[in-house]
Scaffold this active site. Structure first.
Site: not given
Length: 274
Positions: A39-40
């Site tokens: 989850m960037d």
């Protein structure tokens, strides 16, 4: 962070009906059993929207909640999310504390969702690095959901693949030692036989609760694994999306699954060779 009525709204309404129709068409093809996600982009999202980083992380948590619901509806059984790396402790103390606070809030939310949808929740990583309060809450949630098997959510926190592999090797060696076997043994031909096998290491992985991922998604336009599921991802479909994590939506998931379906036979053949 979230109210129960928001969760109920996501599960119901005309948007939910349209999603289910779309997913019904998608299920004509092969559906991945396990989706993992890096989850960037939470901070870049906050900068883009000119909001504080705290609100950006809240938006990221909401995006994860949506993904969980989408995967339930689609028929994906396992979701693994990279929430916090051991290396992230190097960030500013205020940011680390915000993520820890959000983790505590998420535990409370997941407790409610697990009862609603029979979700098994597992926290993977070096949990000793967490505060005693979060450790206790995470342990209670894992124990209370251990009997569920409809859907399995793994949250990787205080995690890196390097630490996971080291942990698994140490556990494997200790297990053999405690069994009185030692690390090396003799076979019938008096040649050395290595007693620590791949299966021994894999069963002691933090993430052993789930099979290897079929798809690994990374948002934010990056192509690095960032020390996430390095051991487990050798035969999976890697998908890098330009969108930042809080903006990840149902159509991003549909595109990723369609891409997976297009290449399914190649990856199925590769897995048989592993």
């Amino acid at each position: 962070m979230f109210r129960e009525d928001i969760i109920i709204h996501i599960f119901s309404g005309w948007r939910s009906f349209l999603r289910k129709c779309l997913f019904r068409v998608l299920r004509v093809g092969p559906i991945p059993s396990h989706i993992a996600v890096i989850m960037d982009g939470n901070r870049r999202y906050a900068k883009k929207k000119k909001i504080d980083d705290t609100t950006g992380y809240d938006a990221g948590a909401l995006a994860l909640l949506h993904l969980i619901i989408y995967c339930m509806e689609l028929g994906v059984k396992y979701v693994t999310a990279y929430a916090f790396s051991i290396d992230n402790f190097r960030r500013q103390p205020e940011e680390v504390q915000k993520i820890m606070d959000l983790t505590m809030e998420s535990v409370m939310l997941l407790t409610w969702i697990s009862k609603l949808r029979s979700v098994r929740v597992h926290f993977a990583g070096n949990l000793q690095l967490l505060s005693a309060e979060i450790q206790d809450a995470a342990k209670r949630l894992m124990e209370s959901t251990a009997g569920y098997n409809n859907f399995v959510l793994t949250i990787c926190i205080c995690y890196t693949s390097s630490d996971e592999i080291l942990h698994a090797v140490k556990k494997s060696c200790k297990e053999k030692w405690d069994d009185g076997i030692g690390i090396m043994g003799y076979d019938k031909g008096s040649d050395y036989e290595l007693l620590i096998k791949v299966v021994d290491i894999e069963k002691h992985m933090y993430t052993a609760i789930a099979p290897d991922p079929d798809i690994l998604i990374r948002t934010g336009g990056e192509y690095r694994l960032s020390n996430f599921l390095v051991w487990q991802s050798s035969g999976c479909h890697l998908s890098s999306l330009g969108t930042v994590w809080p903006e990840f939506g149902v159509f991003h998931l549909v595109w990723v699954v369609l891409d997976f379906q297009q290449n399914y036979h190649y990856f199925a053949k590769k897995k048989l060779q592993l």
